[in-house]
Enzyme design. Sequence first.
Site, short mmCIF file in Angstrom:
data_model
loop_
_atom_site.label_atom_id
_atom_site.label_comp_id
_atom_site.label_asym_id
_atom_site.label_seq_id
_atom_site.Cartn_x
_atom_site.Cartn_y
_atom_site.Cartn_z
N LYS A 15 0.91 -1.20 -0.02
CA LYS A 15 0.08 -0.10 -0.09
C LYS A 15 1.04 1.30 -0.04
CE LYS A 15 -2.02 -1.04 3.61
NZ LYS A 15 -1.39 -2.35 3.89
N LYS A 41 3.09 2.79 11.91
CA LYS A 41 4.57 2.73 11.48
C LYS A 41 5.12 3.77 10.83
CE LYS A 41 3.78 -0.70 8.51
NZ LYS A 41 4.07 -1.98 7.66
N ASP A 126 -4.75 -3.55 8.82
CA ASP A 126 -5.81 -4.07 9.67
C ASP A 126 -6.42 -3.03 10.35
OD1 ASP A 126 -5.39 -6.91 9.56
OD2 ASP A 126 -3.34 -6.27 10.44
N1 LIG Z 1 5.47 -4.18 -7.10
C1 LIG Z 1 6.40 -4.45 -6.16
N2 LIG Z 1 7.59 -5.04 -6.69
C2 LIG Z 1 8.50 -5.32 -5.54
N3 LIG Z 1 8.35 -4.95 -4.20
C3 LIG Z 1 7.39 -4.51 -3.83
C4 LIG Z 1 6.44 -4.21 -4.78
N4 LIG Z 1 5.34 -3.58 -3.92
C5 LIG Z 1 5.96 -3.37 -2.84
N5 LIG Z 1 6.90 -4.03 -2.57
C6 LIG Z 1 7.82 -4.06 -1.44
O1 LIG Z 1 7.00 -4.81 -0.34
C7 LIG Z 1 7.41 -4.19 0.82
C8 LIG Z 1 5.94 -3.87 1.28
O2 LIG Z 1 5.40 -2.96 1.03
P1 LIG Z 1 4.61 -1.68 1.54
O3 LIG Z 1 4.14 -0.74 0.67
O4 LIG Z 1 5.47 -1.24 2.75
O5 LIG Z 1 3.40 -2.49 2.11
P2 LIG Z 1 2.20 -1.89 3.00
O6 LIG Z 1 2.13 -0.52 3.13
O7 LIG Z 1 0.92 -2.50 2.31
O8 LIG Z 1 2.26 -2.68 4.28
C9 LIG Z 1 8.28 -3.20 0.59
O9 LIG Z 1 9.43 -3.31 0.99
C10 LIG Z 1 8.11 -2.77 -0.79
O10 LIG Z 1 9.06 -2.11 -1.23
MG LIG Z 2 2.21 0.96 4.69
#
Ligand SMILES: Nc1ncnc2c1ncn2[C@@H]1O[C@H](COP(=O)(O)OP(=O)(O)O)[C@@H](O)[C@H]1O
Ligand SMILES: [Mg+2]
Lengths: 263, 370
Positions: A15, A41, A126
């Site tokens: 996200k 976070k 969540d």
């Molecule tokens: N399309 C993608 N390809 C590779 N890595 C990705 C991609 N989208 C997200 N990530 C990686 O996945 C991890 C989690 O993403 P994040 O945006 O922090 O998730 P969320 O905000 O949903 O918890 C991060 O390290 C991010 O760089």
């Molecule tokens: Mg996030």
Amino acid sequence: MSKQIAIYGKGGIGKSSTASNVAAACADEGYRVTIIGCDPKSDSSITLLRGRRIPTIMDLMRQGVDIEEEDIVFDGYKGVKCVEIGGPEPGIGCAGRGIIVAISLLKKTSKAIEDTDLVIYDVPGDIVCGGFVAPVKKGLVSEAYVLTSGEYMPLYAANNICKGLSRLEMPLNGVICNSRGAPNEENIVSEFAKEIGSQLLAFIPKDVLVQTCEREGFSVIEKEPGSAIAAVYRKLARSIMTKSDARVPEPLDDARLRELTKI
Amino acid sequence: MPVKEKEPMIMHPRPSSIVAALYTLRDLDTDVVILHGPPGCCFKHARLLEEDGMRVVTTSLDESGFVFGGHDSLVEVLEKVIRRFNPKRIGIVGTCASMIIGEELHEAVMDVQPDVPVIEVEVHAGYRDNTKGVIIALESALAAGIISEAEFERQKSLLKEATMVEKRHGAASKEYLEPNRGDLKFKVAGRLLELMKQGKRGLNILNAKKETAFMFADINLAVNQIAEKLGSPIINMANLNEDVGLPKNRRNAREIKEELKNRGMDIHHITGGLDEYPVAGNSANQIIGEKYSDYDFAVITGVPHALPMDNINNMELFSITNGPRQVIPLKEMGHRHVMVEIDLHPRTLGINHIVESEFGATLREMAKDV
Ligand SMILES: Nc1ncnc2c1ncn2[C@@H]1O[C@H](COP(=O)(O)OP(=O)(O)O)[C@@H](O)[C@H]1O
Ligand SMILES: [Mg+2]
Ligand code: SF4
């Protein structure tokens, strides 16, 4: 009238990376963008600020300082306004109440959610209590997007989110597939989107560039503007800014969901 | 970033913002108020407000309501209230419990769509100053078109003053205030009669908050009656302007003023309205400075600590409050005699005439022997 969107999805599904890349892509097109990190976070805006962590609204509230706009709203990539709500330490106090209080404080001290073209609420994975839907309930979110991969668990979470949205009678504007490289992923998510009464807006491939740019504190839009993945984010950004079909989703039952991921 | 001057923590319990919102809704002639929260919240005041003809009901949130949300209960109670009481104006008031879990009062109103105005007050008891509850209630009344922008601004500045009055010399002036019953009424009454017998000149000032004037005025009335009998020159001042404030406050000012007149008391100076007690003291102060600064004594009822000391410093002061925690601050300000009318407020609800005060009764009784 600005667009106010929220991106929902399982924790870790992407996200924040999607939100910040979309924000950067929209800023490239000349839109005024605000991104509001609602996850305790507080990592939504970090890649728009060259890796810098900004003070969160709740950090400042805890210190009892007088809070003004310039203390909580920071200019990131191409003027994207970045705000992090933050939260109490895990297991202490009430993060939900924190979001309610922080949002009303932000509304009072800053025009960042009004004088803008796009507001992105980056919400935690969540939705554990009432406070986490405060932006929706307070009428601050007008469009909702669900981000998922084609695997069972993220889809399960996406479906649950749809249950929540339909309870709030909040329309869904689209499903975004952030690929984890699972087999037949695009078809699965596309079918899921259709069955809940929505549509697949974008298929974002898994690309290591997202992570390498992130590690250095950048969005791919800023660091690798010529890459294929940057083009995908740009296309997604454009469809968010132009499309507006939305319907209250009809969540699937669990049996159907399991069947879907078997294809 | 300027660090907020952290205000000292105050340990003694103080009036609640939720209760303040309830009283404000009453002043706005609200018929029924729904408290969205636990059944026992604000019980004592909810009960007292019924004396004033305003119904208060609760959505009775329980453990399961805290966990699963209370939206359905609120909708149910709102529907029941409309059916049972047929109200013309409804209030919905939040509590700590419902606000913490993120209840949206407005959602229930949207679901039910009542055809009478609903004042939604998103308040909890966790504000430092209870006047916050009044402000939130008035903001909603403004949004619902029940009061004018001008009245709202007027109220807001009064509330700011009220908060300042409490901070300077009132319940919010110290980290901890010991409750105190004040001086013995018959002793103080003796001293006051003595001064009047000597023909000393006195000021008789009512500076009371809203309906509490129904009892405080009795003291001023007694002082006036006895001074007349004893030939002591007395100047009467009262915050009984009937042309300002919310509907109930105007009504009450008129009722008290008429009764005082019928019972032979002339008010020489009107210092403000019943909701202007935080600033009416200033106009009293000014009048005293211009005309009466050489008087010998002053009887001040209601909120004596809202009267600046500038021009009454050299007078012997007889002050009557209804707050046991107000005694010590008043003594420290220089009020020689301080008395408390215990439990005054409950006895001033649901009435439209002056009720007997303990100090008034004591004065009248002792004056018989003079
Ligand atoms: N399309 C993608 N390809 C590779 N890595 C990705 C991609 N989208 C997200 N990530 C990686 O996945 C991890 C989690 O993403 P994040 O945006 O922090 O998730 P969320 O905000 O949903 O918890 C991060 O390290 C991010 O760089
Ligand atoms: Mg996030
Ligand atoms: S804590 Fe708050 S909600 Fe609970 S009873 Fe007290 S005032 Fe009411």
